[in-house]
Scaffold this motif. Structure first.
Motif, PDB file in Angstrom:
ATOM      1  N   ALA A  91       0.829  -1.209   0.000  1.00 15.16           N
ATOM      2  CA  ALA A  91       0.000   0.000   0.000  1.00 15.16           C
ATOM      3  C   ALA A  91       0.863   1.259   0.000  1.00 15.16           C
ATOM      4  CB  ALA A  91      -0.937   0.000   1.209  1.00 15.16           C
ATOM      5  N   ARG A  92       1.973   1.214   0.746  1.00 15.94           N
ATOM      6  CA  ARG A  92       2.875   2.376   0.778  1.00 15.94           C
ATOM      7  C   ARG A  92       3.479   2.639  -0.603  1.00 15.94           C
ATOM      8  NH1 ARG A  92       4.828   0.442   5.841  1.00 15.94           N
ATOM      9  NH2 ARG A  92       6.732  -0.336   4.859  1.00 15.94           N
TER      10      ARG A  92
ATOM     11  N   THR B 257       2.101   2.033  -3.504  1.00 10.10           N
ATOM     12  CA  THR B 257       1.078   2.678  -4.328  1.00 10.10           C
ATOM     13  C   THR B 257       0.882   4.132  -3.930  1.00 10.10           C
ATOM     14  OG1 THR B 257      -0.077   0.574  -4.677  1.00 10.10           O
ATOM     15  CG2 THR B 257      -1.343   2.590  -5.033  1.00 10.10           C
ATOM     16  N   GLU B 258       0.847   4.398  -2.618  1.00 12.02           N
ATOM     17  CA  GLU B 258       0.660   5.762  -2.139  1.00 12.02           C
ATOM     18  C   GLU B 258       1.804   6.669  -2.577  1.00 12.02           C
ATOM     19  OE1 GLU B 258      -1.875   7.464  -0.633  1.00 12.02           O
ATOM     20  OE2 GLU B 258      -2.916   5.638  -1.265  1.00 12.02           O
TER      21      GLU B 258
ATOM     22  N   LYS C  37       1.148   7.801  -6.027  1.00 16.64           N
ATOM     23  CA  LYS C  37       0.081   8.806  -6.042  1.00 16.64           C
ATOM     24  C   LYS C  37       0.592  10.152  -5.528  1.00 16.64           C
ATOM     25  CE  LYS C  37      -3.797   5.584  -5.522  1.00 16.64           C
ATOM     26  NZ  LYS C  37      -4.909   5.132  -4.647  1.00 16.64           N
ATOM     27  N   ASN C  38       1.391  10.114  -4.466  1.00 18.02           N
ATOM     28  CA  ASN C  38       1.926  11.356  -3.904  1.00 18.02           C
ATOM     29  C   ASN C  38       2.846  12.067  -4.879  1.00 18.02           C
ATOM     30  OD1 ASN C  38       0.544  10.935  -1.505  1.00 18.02           O
ATOM     31  ND2 ASN C  38       2.271   9.936  -0.497  1.00 18.02           N
TER      32      ASN C  38
ATOM     33  N   ASP D  94      -2.484   2.845  -9.043  1.00 13.50           N
ATOM     34  CA  ASP D  94      -2.855   1.643  -8.300  1.00 13.50           C
ATOM     35  C   ASP D  94      -2.889   0.442  -9.248  1.00 13.50           C
ATOM     36  OD1 ASP D  94      -4.061  -0.390  -6.847  1.00 13.50           O
ATOM     37  OD2 ASP D  94      -5.469   0.958  -5.839  1.00 13.50           O
TER      38      ASP D  94
END
Length: 212
Positions: free
Chosen positions: A27-28, A30-31, A34-35, A197
């Motif tokens: 998850a990190r 993917t984040e 996005k960031n 994602d």
């Protein structure tokens, strides 16, 4: 199930089967994409896509120009045959082939895997469209799709027996975002779906709407 439902079911099943600490690392990753707004740096609707020539699963060169001479082209970038979400998407695209052909539209899928590994993907999923090898992500980089797996995520993949270097024939641990483009016969992008994602894919209904 349709593609979106099947992807959701796969994600839910994975969340139950994969240890929490590994899910958090995934998850990190993917984040972080996005960031960094990685998708905003990719080619968009209205852009001219650069021509390219890549080997298919049998090693034969396929050029975008030759496909565009026949009509529109749907281009799907996927991470590799080791990715379950990618395989779900490829099978869904295979089911859409009759619709694509009805509207003089070609379909190609592109990954950084070697042709031998692409052939495995073709055979595993019973694909009849061209699956191309973008070694070192040269084309994907031109489109602004490429990122590098962080070290902790590499270790997670290793724990799943996913050997990205072996699949890609290099040690750079670079992958493309799972982007889908619809390109008209002039090479102009008419539709773009570029998610950071990896569990998300273009809705087939949206693809069809943009080739009709």
């Amino acid at each position: 199930m349709n593609l979106i439902e099947e992807l959701k079911a796969k994600k839910e099943a994975s969340s139950k089967a994969i240890p929490k600490e590994k899910l958090e690392i995934m998850a990190r990753g993917t984040e972080a994409l996005k960031n960094n707004s990685l998708s905003e740096k990719a080619l968009k609707v209205g852009d001219l896509i650069p021509d390219f020539e890549l080997p298919n699963a049998l090693g034969n060169k396929i050029s975008l120009k030759s496909l565009l001479s026949k009509g529109s082209v749907v281009i799907s970038f996927y991470r590799g045959g080791w990715c379950p979400y990618c395989n779900i998407e490829l099978r869904a695209l295979q089911n859409l082939l009759p619709e694509f052909e009805k509207y003089n539209t070609s379909l190609i899928a592109i990954s950084p895997e070697t042709p031998d590994n692409s052939l495995n993907t073709v055979e595993k999923n019973n694909l009849s469209f061209e699956v191309l090898s973008d070694i070192d992500n040269k084309v994907a980089k031109q489109l602004g799709l490429v990122f590098q797996l962080p070290d902790d995520l590499r270790e997670v993949y290793h724990s799943f027996n996913i050997d990205v270097p072996k699949h890609n024939g290099n040690e750079d641990y670079e992958l493309p975002m799972p982007a889908t483009y619809v390109v008209n016969s002039e090479g102009i992008i008419k539709y773009a779906f570029v998610p950071e994602d990896y569990t998300e894919r273009a809705n087939p209904e949206e693809i069809l709407k943009n080739i009709k």
